[in-house]
Design an enzyme around this catalytic site. Sequence first.
Site, PDB file in Angstrom:
ATOM      1  N   TYR A 157     -51.919-133.056  32.638  1.00 30.01           N
ATOM      2  CA  TYR A 157     -51.082-134.166  32.728  1.00 30.01           C
ATOM      3  C   TYR A 157     -50.471-133.665  34.386  1.00 30.01           C
ATOM      4  CZ  TYR A 157     -51.700-136.339  28.268  1.00 30.01           C
ATOM      5  OH  TYR A 157     -52.162-136.878  26.732  1.00 30.01           O
ATOM      6  N   GLY A 202     -52.100-150.234  24.421  1.00 32.20           N
ATOM      7  CA  GLY A 202     -53.279-150.886  24.994  1.00 32.20           C
ATOM      8  C   GLY A 202     -53.927-149.703  26.031  1.00 32.20           C
ATOM      9  N   GLY A 203     -53.389-148.981  26.873  1.00 31.05           N
ATOM     10  CA  GLY A 203     -53.736-147.848  27.844  1.00 31.05           C
ATOM     11  C   GLY A 203     -53.927-148.590  29.049  1.00 31.05           C
TER      12      GLY A 203
END
Length: 288
Positions: free
Chosen positions: A63, A219-220
Amino acid sequence: MTTPTNDHFDIGGDLRVKRMGFGAMRLPVSTLGGPANDRDTALRVLRRAVELGADHIDTAAFYYHQSGLAANELIRTALSPYPDGLVIATKVGPSRGPDDLHPTGQLPASGLRAEVERNLRELGRDSLDLVYLRVGNVQEPDDEPIGERFEILAGLREEGLIRHLGVSHITAAQLAEARGIAPVAAVQNRFDITRPADTAMLETCERDGIGYAPYFPLGGFGIPDDDRVKAVAARHGATVPQVLLAGLLALSPVMLAIPGTGSPAHLEENMAAAGLRLTAEDLAALRG
């Protein structure tokens, strides 16, 4: 088997966390290919998340933004020395080059120790609370064997570098394979209340006391446009993201929500969802 309470869950039987946590993926960058977030704001979001009660933070060494802004470094800077009871989960398995926008491959088994050590170094920890083996980078999991890689992590657990093991983006067969090697404390698959395709896995986790921490709980790829969720939100004077999160927590006592954001306002909104109690009517409407 763990005994979850209404608002808490014991990961691996001994790491008690509140079921509303925080995901670090969006700290360095809010949208794929977008600009890096403001570093000071990201640090403020992390500190505020802990102030609001988040004691389970989900991160990964992959990340990061190409500029160098990275979730693990932000976590260490904002929160170290870490408060007692703060659980930090991370993931290993995917490979990401310095110029890649997202992971594009998988590390071989031989590369997993170095990735665990990277997380230890970046987070400033002597051991990691929870490490997931993240499998694959495709939209849906496949049934490729994971035993060789999971055995590496099991060995690092025996060495004391990892406390608990998890698996991510996996099938029922892969979960069974992993559990034949070492205890699995948590699963992280894709799930939101408008896309409950992983219900069978959730039921397995609930039956066996395994934590289930879905990625993309909102939801992404944008907040789902779902009339059922909007109607429940209107009844409660809540927002759609709050209903999505509260709906997850209401589904199962092993559900661990880890919404991520780099926005202070969205953080406040997400964390407040832990106090939203949905009725049986609400849940029936969401399932309809």
